[in-house]
Design an enzyme around this catalytic site. Structure first.
Site, mmCIF file in Angstrom:
data_model
loop_
_atom_site.group_PDB
_atom_site.id
_atom_site.type_symbol
_atom_site.label_atom_id
_atom_site.label_comp_id
_atom_site.label_asym_id
_atom_site.label_seq_id
_atom_site.Cartn_x
_atom_site.Cartn_y
_atom_site.Cartn_z
ATOM 1 N N HIS A 30 0.839 -1.186 0.000
ATOM 2 C CA HIS A 30 0.000 0.000 0.000
ATOM 3 C C HIS A 30 0.881 1.245 0.000
ATOM 4 O O HIS A 30 2.087 1.179 0.257
ATOM 5 C CB HIS A 30 -0.929 -0.011 1.205
ATOM 6 C CG HIS A 30 -2.039 -1.013 1.097
ATOM 7 N ND1 HIS A 30 -3.053 -1.111 2.013
ATOM 8 C CD2 HIS A 30 -2.288 -1.975 0.163
ATOM 9 C CE1 HIS A 30 -3.890 -2.075 1.659
ATOM 10 N NE2 HIS A 30 -3.435 -2.619 0.541
ATOM 11 N N GLU A 62 1.235 3.783 1.985
ATOM 12 C CA GLU A 62 1.925 4.130 3.222
ATOM 13 C C GLU A 62 3.219 3.330 3.386
ATOM 14 O O GLU A 62 4.249 3.867 3.812
ATOM 15 C CB GLU A 62 1.009 3.873 4.428
ATOM 16 C CG GLU A 62 -0.301 4.651 4.387
ATOM 17 C CD GLU A 62 -1.441 3.886 3.733
ATOM 18 O OE1 GLU A 62 -2.589 4.038 4.173
ATOM 19 O OE2 GLU A 62 -1.177 3.133 2.763
ATOM 20 N N CYS A 116 -5.254 1.344 6.464
ATOM 21 C CA CYS A 116 -6.018 0.140 6.820
ATOM 22 C C CYS A 116 -5.528 -0.468 8.122
ATOM 23 O O CYS A 116 -4.361 -0.358 8.502
ATOM 24 C CB CYS A 116 -5.963 -0.883 5.691
ATOM 25 S SG CYS A 116 -4.327 -1.585 5.392
ATOM 26 N N CYS A 171 -1.589 -1.498 7.439
ATOM 27 C CA CYS A 171 -0.647 -0.384 7.312
ATOM 28 C C CYS A 171 -0.409 0.313 8.657
ATOM 29 O O CYS A 171 0.687 0.818 8.922
ATOM 30 C CB CYS A 171 -1.169 0.633 6.306
ATOM 31 S SG CYS A 171 -1.158 0.035 4.606
ATOM 32 N N SER A 195 -22.950 1.671 -37.909
ATOM 33 C CA SER A 195 -22.596 2.595 -36.830
ATOM 34 C C SER A 195 -21.132 3.034 -36.858
ATOM 35 O O SER A 195 -20.686 3.727 -35.943
ATOM 36 C CB SER A 195 -22.890 1.941 -35.473
ATOM 37 O OG SER A 195 -22.107 0.760 -35.312
#
Length: 352
Positions: free
Chosen positions: A43, A45, A68, A77, A161
């Site tokens: 993460h 951090e 977290c 974390c 299209s």
């Protein structure tokens, strides 16, 4: 603000996790920074702490989301923040995930860390709007995208299209796909256009391709079946032989109850599967069914300065529609973007 800029680097790669950036400051200097690069990796951090060339003791950690406090794919974390003897944590907003919400801040405070919450909160929520919707509304964030003529047609009466919008607008659509965990189309779009539905950029990650196909008409050579990053939604009336062939190819199949795909049931199944965001790209019938469901959060409407006309031409938004103008879906927080002579209107559905 630097934490938010760092967080954006993880767009498309962190799903179903949020995009998070972190900056470690000590004595007025940045000593470490990081961001969540992809799901399963460290993460933000932890990246910031590991990147520091000096002790983090007494430092201040700036982060756009509450750290977290639970074991997921990686350890908590907050434990590493406490271990690093960081003195203060300044975060933009609490995590909406009930496994975390408030618990990370509480654990830090209990350990003597000064915690502040609320700086750049609106920007932080906007950055992770899909993540917040998923955890606060208990369903995926749903965005609709269509490319139409000025009279609201996405194909002629013969089904032609290609192409209504120009190259720059189409390139922008591919970049949009990178921002969502999944892109979704109906089987008619597959049969008529054989779309790629990918980002087509090596540095970007393709979203999961979701196909609504109630009877499994999808050709086995379809471009969307080029790899196993695809999920086909079908019903009890599906072709049993085709099901076996698709499963042999390794394609994920989800069979819903009944003989029609009900959008509310589908959204519940996607939520249960951990899909936090879906970009619905077409066609008109599929977009209309989502609009009718009332479960739409955002709209991307591309327009080209052409008129197609014709009662039998395909409308951008089909479905049942509304009976009165005051029942129409209203958009707010509108933004506009030009691609030469094409333009894009983006807005959020007004919650009634």
């Amino acid at each position: 603000m630097q934490a938010l800029k760092l967080a954006r680097k993880g767009v498309g790669w962190t799903n179903p996790n949020p995009m998070v950036g972190a900056v470690l400051v000590k004595n007025g200097r940045i000593i470490g920074k990081g961001y969540h690069k992809r799901v399963g990796s460290d993460h933000a951090e932890i990246e910031a702490i590991k990147s520091s060339q000096e002790s983090s003791e007494g430092a201040t950690l700036y982060v756009n989301l509450e750290p977290c406090s639970h074991f997921g794919r990686t350890p908590p974390c907050v434990d590493e923040i406490i271990k690093a003897k960081i003195a203060r944590v300044i975060c933009s907003t609490l995590d909406p995930n009930q496994k975390v919400s408030g618990k990370g801040a509480a654990k830090l405070r209990k350990a003597g860390v000064d915690v502040s919450v609320g700086i750049l909160q609106d920007q932080a929520r906007l950055l992770n709007e899909t993540f917040f919707t998923f955890h606060e509304k208990n369903r995926p964030f749903i965005a609709l995208k269509f490319a139409a003529s000025l009279d609201g047609k996405i194909a002629t009466k013969t089904g032609d299209s290609k192409w209504i919008t120009n190259k720059k607008a189409r390139a922008y659509v591919r970049s949009l796909r990178n921002q969502y965990q999944a892109v979704l189309v109906g089987i008619n779009t597959i049969l008529k256009d054989d779309p790629h539905l990918g980002v087509r950029m090596k540095e970007k990650k393709d979203a999961l391709r979701i196909i609504l196909d109630s009877s499994l008409k999808i050709p086995l050579e379809s471009s969307v079946l080029r790899d196993n990053n695809v999920l086909i939604i079908t019903t009890s009336k599906h072709n049993k032989q085709k099901l076996a062939q698709l499963m042999q190819k390794g394609v994920q199949i989800l069979v819903l109850s009944g003989d029609q795909i009900a959008i509310p049931e589908l959204i519940v199944k996607l939520k249960d599967g951990g899909i936090i965001s879906v970009l619905v790209e077409g066609g008109g019938k599929t977009i209309g069914s989502f609009a009718d469901s009332g479960l739409v959060d955002k709209v991307y409407a591309f327009f080209s300065p052409i008129l197609i006309g014709g009662k039998q031409a395909v409308s951008a938004v089909d479905g049942e529609g509304v009976e009165k103008i005051n029942q129409a879906i209203n958009l707010e927080t509108i933004s506009y973007k030009k691609f030469e002579d094409n333009f894009l209107i983006t807005g959020y559905t007004k919650q009634k």
